[in-house]
Design an enzyme around this catalytic site. Structure first.
Site, PDB file in Angstrom:
ATOM      1  CE  LYS A  19      -7.447   1.705   3.550  1.00  0.00           C
ATOM      2  NZ  LYS A  19      -6.250   2.225   4.268  1.00  0.00           N
ATOM      3  CB  CYS A  21      -4.511  -1.476   4.368  1.00  0.00           C
ATOM      4  SG  CYS A  21      -3.550  -1.476   5.914  1.00  0.00           S
ATOM      5  CD  GLU A  27      -2.537   1.218   2.726  1.00  0.00           C
ATOM      6  OE1 GLU A  27      -3.568   1.891   2.812  1.00  0.00           O
ATOM      7  OE2 GLU A  27      -2.078   0.552   3.687  1.00  0.00           O
TER       8      GLU A  27
END
Length: 265
Positions: free
Chosen positions: A109, A143, A43
């Site tokens: 995300k 994540c 990431e």
């Protein structure tokens, strides 16, 4: 589906230095040319996980997108990882999926890490994506998404008749060592409950905020068993996922037929 070679690239990301990171990660992945199908970077691999890097966020026409496309073409493999991308008035933590043929997909995300105030500074995505690679359906996420099993849930017969949404679930991360047990446990849970192979790629080192990262990148089979586990050092490892083994497991343990139907709002 053919067997799928995936390379986990666990690096020590330089703080707020995109050019140095492109050079450093480029050196790490150069030996993979012709040796893999998918290269996975962490990431925010050009800056580290930093709210202060927003001012320098690139556009889709910036050097990092061009670099990823060049790397994919050179390596003959898909290259993926997330970077800060400015689009309109917002900045997204955007996972990019660059193919050797020049194609580009992206996922923004959805779950922004409020404990670091990411939700106050970044714009959130909405929809996950699936991408095809050698007959595999791959779902790449970022994540904190790992903590939300409803969003991650692998359905059967929804996106495609008589098929799972995905065969490989992929997470790129900057996951601090203080929460490494959660990282290790949740990755295994996502593999087991979704009858899917899983890859998690994290960074190592200490960032500019003094946060330490222990790596622990891993490739898991459909039982949550590790095929490769990395330590807390800079490492590159390539693993082969066996298509036949995954299909056989789903045939003999068809838990998907008893799954609950739901809609994600």
């Amino acid at each position: 589906m053919d067997d799928l070679r995936v390379s986990l690239v666990q690096g020590d990301t330089a703080w707020h230095d995109p050019a140095a990171n492109r050079e450093g990660y480029g050196a790490l992945i150069a030996p993979l040319a012709g040796q893999t199908d998918l290269v996975v970077l962490p990431e925010t691999f050009t800056s580290g996980f930093s709210n202060d890097a927003l001012a320098d966020a690139e556009g889709m026409d910036g050097p990092t997108v061009a670099w990823m496309r060049d790397q994919a073409a050179t390596l003959g493999a898909v290259v993926t990882g997330s970077v800060q991308i400015r689009e309109g008035e917002g900045v997204y933590n955007r996972l990019l999926w660059a193919t050797p043929e020049g194609g580009l997909r992206s996922y923004d995300k959805r779950h922004l890490f409020r404990m670091a105030r990411e939700h106050e500074r970044y714009a959130a995505g909405r929809e996950r994506i699936t991408v095809a690679l050698k007959g595999w359906r791959v779902c790449p996420l970022v994540c904190y998404d790992l903590r939300f099993p409803v969003f991650v849930r692998n359905r059967f017969g929804v996106e495609s008749p008589d098929r799972f949404d995905y065969d490989l679930l992929l997470f790129v991360a900057n996951w601090p060592s203080a929460r490494r047990y959660a990282w290790q446990t949740l990755l295994r849970a996502r593999a087991i409950e979704n009858l899917s192979c899983v890859v998690g790629v994290n960074r190592v080192g200490t960032d500019g905020n003094g946060v330490g990262y222990s790596g622990d990148s891993v490739a898991l089979d459909f039982l949550g068993q590790p095929l490769v586990e990395l330590d807390d050092q800079v490492r590159v490892a390539t693993v082969t996922f066996a298509a036949q083994a995954l299909a056989a497991h789903r045939e003999r343990f068809p838990a998907q037929l008893d799954a609950d139907r739901f809609e994600l709002l």
